[in-house]
Design a protein around this motif. Structure first.
Motif, PDB file in Angstrom:
ATOM      1  N   ALA A   1       0.264   3.982  -2.718  1.00 19.01           N
ATOM      2  CA  ALA A   1      -0.167   5.318  -2.295  1.00 19.01           C
ATOM      3  C   ALA A   1       0.575   6.379  -3.086  1.00 19.01           C
ATOM      4  CB  ALA A   1       0.072   5.500  -0.790  1.00 19.01           C
TER       5      ALA A   1
ATOM      6  N   CYS B   1       0.829  -1.211   0.000  1.00 18.51           N
ATOM      7  CA  CYS B   1       0.000   0.000   0.000  1.00 18.51           C
ATOM      8  C   CYS B   1       0.860   1.257   0.000  1.00 18.51           C
ATOM      9  CB  CYS B   1      -0.930   0.005   1.220  1.00 18.51           C
ATOM     10  SG  CYS B   1      -2.342  -1.103   1.090  1.00 18.51           S
TER      11      CYS B   1
ATOM     12  N   ILE C   1      -1.965   9.858   0.985  1.00 18.84           N
ATOM     13  CA  ILE C   1      -3.311   9.957   0.399  1.00 18.84           C
ATOM     14  C   ILE C   1      -4.111  11.033   1.110  1.00 18.84           C
ATOM     15  CG2 ILE C   1      -5.457   8.751  -0.075  1.00 18.84           C
ATOM     16  CD1 ILE C   1      -3.126   7.839  -1.809  1.00 18.84           C
TER      17      ILE C   1
ATOM     18  N   HIS D   1      -0.573   6.117  -6.864  1.00 21.18           N
ATOM     19  CA  HIS D   1      -1.915   6.667  -7.082  1.00 21.18           C
ATOM     20  C   HIS D   1      -1.915   8.187  -6.952  1.00 21.18           C
ATOM     21  CE1 HIS D   1      -3.921   2.567  -5.873  1.00 21.18           C
ATOM     22  NE2 HIS D   1      -3.270   2.519  -7.018  1.00 21.18           N
ATOM     23  N   SER D   2      -1.126   8.713  -6.022  1.00 21.84           N
ATOM     24  CA  SER D   2      -1.075  10.169  -5.871  1.00 21.84           C
ATOM     25  C   SER D   2      -0.474  10.838  -7.102  1.00 21.84           C
ATOM     26  CB  SER D   2      -0.275  10.544  -4.626  1.00 21.84           C
ATOM     27  OG  SER D   2       1.104  10.252  -4.797  1.00 21.84           O
TER      28      SER D   2
ATOM     29  N   ASP E   1      -9.695   3.840  -1.409  1.00 26.01           N
ATOM     30  CA  ASP E   1      -8.278   4.116  -1.633  1.00 26.01           C
ATOM     31  C   ASP E   1      -7.436   3.333  -0.636  1.00 26.01           C
ATOM     32  OD1 ASP E   1      -8.233   5.677   0.843  1.00 26.01           O
ATOM     33  OD2 ASP E   1      -9.227   7.261  -0.313  1.00 26.01           O
TER      34      ASP E   1
ATOM     35  N   PRO F   1      -7.788   3.899  -9.206  1.00 31.71           N
ATOM     36  CA  PRO F   1      -7.102   3.210  -8.106  1.00 31.71           C
ATOM     37  C   PRO F   1      -7.895   2.085  -7.460  1.00 31.71           C
ATOM     38  CG  PRO F   1      -6.674   5.552  -7.967  1.00 31.71           C
ATOM     39  CD  PRO F   1      -7.687   5.376  -9.064  1.00 31.71           C
ATOM     40  N   ARG F   2      -9.211   2.103  -7.577  1.00 24.53           N
ATOM     41  CA  ARG F   2     -10.004   1.031  -6.975  1.00 24.53           C
ATOM     42  C   ARG F   2      -9.769  -0.305  -7.664  1.00 24.53           C
ATOM     43  NH1 ARG F   2     -15.623   4.252  -7.247  1.00 24.53           N
ATOM     44  NH2 ARG F   2     -14.734   4.566  -9.330  1.00 24.53           N
TER      45      ARG F   2
END
Length: 475
Positions: A150, A146, A327, A153-154, A300, A230-231
């Motif tokens: 993280a 994660c 996030i 995704h950011s 998220d 991101p999901r």
């Protein structure tokens, strides 16, 4: 590398593979690539390419080189995929992403990527050797993944191929476990608003290619391969965590078509049906990742980290806080899955709320708390000193003519605060005035009446005259 035929494994540096590459144009052991990388041995071979161990001729540094097969390199889609992997991985600075060190081109124009060399085993190999993992280990590995996601995704990067063989277990210098996320080759780049970048309109699904791994593909991608956010990675993390705990997929099937049908229509198998020792709250967190409707799914990795934290070992605290800070979610949105084996929900909410506070505010709060404790300690010391300074005249006279024996003066009491709970006054500050007392309470010079003792230098790194909280810096 995605597309490998050996059980979907990306890079297996745990096994020495002695294979003939079968292509005269690919570098062989002993060859020098780009004038500086001497090929040592083959690490993995697949339908798209090969990964080898090499050594930098000057630095004596071990590296991994990833090549495309010449026939595959003739495809623009394959070259784009390799370049995308290198760019995405190099843009993410997290320690949980395999570092890209260099890129180059072979004499005939085929690109190659130079990556850090990893020793260890991927989680698919670990499952094959050990079977289902202990709860704390499985949760810790997912939380480390994660961290990498993280940051990705950011930056608008969705991995799209999270699976056990792309989560590589190695170790830090101190021996603690370290997960590396591999293979960003099919990562999708999103605009700030969530739309695909122009190069993603035509996705990497050319003839002979399948984007992602069927077992870990989310339902929305089955309907529309371009429907990605991101999901999608949250779904895959839920599948992986289920497998790490049970050794099986929540959607078992014998054919690809039946697998797709089960993913789209059937509820997932429950972890506790196979592992009754798994806390109920952890099972709920996994099922929340596997909601078929993306709008009902854990949104998220920050909320996923918050929901997994009650079941993680203490070493995972750093990962949880980093994910939350990268996030960023408001404390009132933090999920709480109270169940058997979970920690107190209020304690969880308080911890994560603290993680979201700005660093300066957290330091200010700690300073105020320390000063308050020091004040209380001084009041207690003053009371003890006044109590010890009372003279015999203040006592009620004893009846009768008998003469009272002379009373010995009492030693002054000194309260010492526990180590680490209070700090000494700042240099140059005036000492607080001691309350008036009788001569019996006085202490000769050279004695100590200190109401504290120093607990050593504060932890953290000094910067600009301040000590920083080690958790305030992001990877």
């Amino acid at each position: 590398m995605g597309g490998m035929k050996s059980a979907e494994d990306a890079i297996d540096v745990d096994v020495d593979v002695d294979l003939d590459l079968g292509e005269a144009s690919l570098p062989r052991p002993g060859d020098v690539v780009a004038g500086k990388y001497r090929v040592q041995r083959v690490l993995g071979v697949g339908g798209m390419g090969v990964v080898v161990e090499a050594e930098h001729a000057s630095l004596r540094q071990r590296v991994a080189l990833k090549f495309l097969h010449p026939k595959v390199a003739a495809s623009d889609v394959s070259v784009t995929r390799l370049l995308r992997e290198a760019r995405a991985a190099s843009a993410i600075k997290s320690e949980h992403v395999a570092r890209v060190l260099d890129m180059g081109t072979l004499p005939w124009g085929s690109p190659f990527v130079v990556m850090e060399y990893l020793t260890g085993i991927d989680l698919r190999g670990m499952l094959g050797r050990r079977g289902p993992l202990p709860v704390e280990d499985a949760v810790d590995y997912i939380l480390q993944a994660c961290e990498a996601l993280a940051e990705a995704h950011s930056m608008g990067i969705v991995h799209r191929d999270i699976k056990p063989s792309n989560l590589f277990l190695t170790s830090r210098a101190d021996g603690s476990p370290l997960i590396k996320v591999l293979d960003f080759g099919i990562a999708k780049l999103l605009r700030p608003g969530g739309a695909a970048q122009p190069e993603d309109v035509v996705t990497l699904t050319g003839h002979g290619f399948v984007v992602g791994s069927p077992r870990y593909t989310s339902p929305e991608r089955l309907r529309d391969p371009t429907d990605v956010d991101p999901r999608t990675d949250i779904w895959s993390l839920g599948i992986v965590l289920h497998e790490l705990l049970t050794g099986h997929s929540p959607f078992e099937a014998k054919t690809i078509s039946s697998l797709y049908f089960r993913i789209a229509a059937d509820p997932p198998a429950r972890v506790r049906d196979v592992r009754p020792d798994v806390p109920e709250g952890l099972e709920k967190a996994i099922l929340q990742c596997l909601q078929k409707d993306p709008d009902k799914r854990t949104p998220d990795v920050a909320e996923l980290a918050a929901s997994l934290r009650p079941f993680a070992p203490e070493r995972s605290e750093t990962s949880v806080r980093r994910v939350i800070r990268v996030i960023g979610i408001p404390p009132e949105k933090l999920p709480t899955y109270a169940g058997a084996g979970s920690r107190d929900a209020d304690g969880l909410r308080g911890l994560l709320s603290t993680a979201l506070r700005p660093a300066a505010l957290r330091r200010s709060m700690r300073l105020r708390a320390g000063l308050g404790l020091l004040g209380v300690t001084l009041l207690v010391v003053g009371a003890l000193v006044m109590s010890s300074g009372k003279t015999p005249d203040a006592r009620a006279p004893s009846p009768g003519p008998s003469r009272a024996a002379p009373e010995q003066p009492k030693e002054p009491s000194v309260a010492v605060a526990p180590d680490g709970l209070s700090d000494p006054p700042a240099q140059g500050a005036e000492e607080p005035a001691a309350p008036a007392s009788s001569p019996a309470a006085k202490v000769p010079k050279g004695g100590t009446t200190s109401s504290y003792r120093t607990s050593g230098a504060p932890t953290g790194r000094r910067k600009g005259g301040r000590f920083l909280d080690p958790l305030d810096s992001r990877k």
